[in-house]
Design a protein around this motif. Structure first.
Motif, PDB file in Angstrom:
ATOM      1  N   THR A  21       7.839 -32.286  79.567  1.00  0.00           N
ATOM      2  CA  THR A  21       8.837 -32.703  78.619  1.00  0.00           C
ATOM      3  C   THR A  21       9.994 -33.675  79.599  1.00  0.00           C
ATOM      4  N   GLN A  24      12.243 -31.227  81.438  1.00  0.00           N
ATOM      5  CA  GLN A  24      11.680 -30.841  82.880  1.00  0.00           C
ATOM      6  C   GLN A  24      11.408 -31.642  83.915  1.00  0.00           C
ATOM      7  N   ARG A  47       3.496 -41.909  80.696  1.00  0.00           N
ATOM      8  CA  ARG A  47       3.496 -40.891  79.828  1.00  0.00           C
ATOM      9  C   ARG A  47       2.499 -40.828  78.674  1.00  0.00           C
ATOM     10  N   ALA A  53       6.947 -37.169  70.456  1.00  0.00           N
ATOM     11  CA  ALA A  53       7.281 -36.771  71.239  1.00  0.00           C
ATOM     12  C   ALA A  53       6.635 -37.580  72.781  1.00  0.00           C
ATOM     13  N   ARG A  54       7.016 -37.551  73.804  1.00  0.00           N
ATOM     14  CA  ARG A  54       6.531 -38.139  74.916  1.00  0.00           C
ATOM     15  C   ARG A  54       6.357 -36.884  75.756  1.00  0.00           C
ATOM     16  N   ARG A  55       5.099 -36.801  76.302  1.00  0.00           N
ATOM     17  CA  ARG A  55       4.968 -35.752  77.508  1.00  0.00           C
ATOM     18  C   ARG A  55       4.573 -36.620  78.746  1.00  0.00           C
TER      19      ARG A  55
END
Length: 74
Positions: A21, A24, A47, A53-55
């Motif tokens: 994330t 993180q 990403r 959401a972006r991971r």
């Protein structure tokens, strides 16, 4: 395939531990929120969208660090 093997996905990620994330990434790079999101927004740090959401794949973070170190050494 037994019950313990993780099935690879389209991009080759097999476990959630391979995706980070933004907070993180901020912690690992010791950056503030604005700096981390600037890296994501300018695509200096790759990403993967996951819905809204972006991971960030761990390999993208590693690549980013190595690229920055190489630039510093040059």
């Amino acid at each position: 395939m037994n019950g313990q093997e993780a099935a690879p996905t389209r991009r080759g990620f097999s476990t959630p531990g391979e995706l980070l994330t933004a907070p993180q990434v901020m912690a690992r790079l010791q950056l503030g929120r604005s700096a981390a999101y600037d890296l994501l927004g300018t695509r200096q740090l790759a990403r993967s969208p996951l819905g809204r959401a972006r991971r960030i794949p761990t390999h993208a973070l590693t690549d980013f660090i190595h690229t920055r170190l190489d630039q510093e050494a040059a």
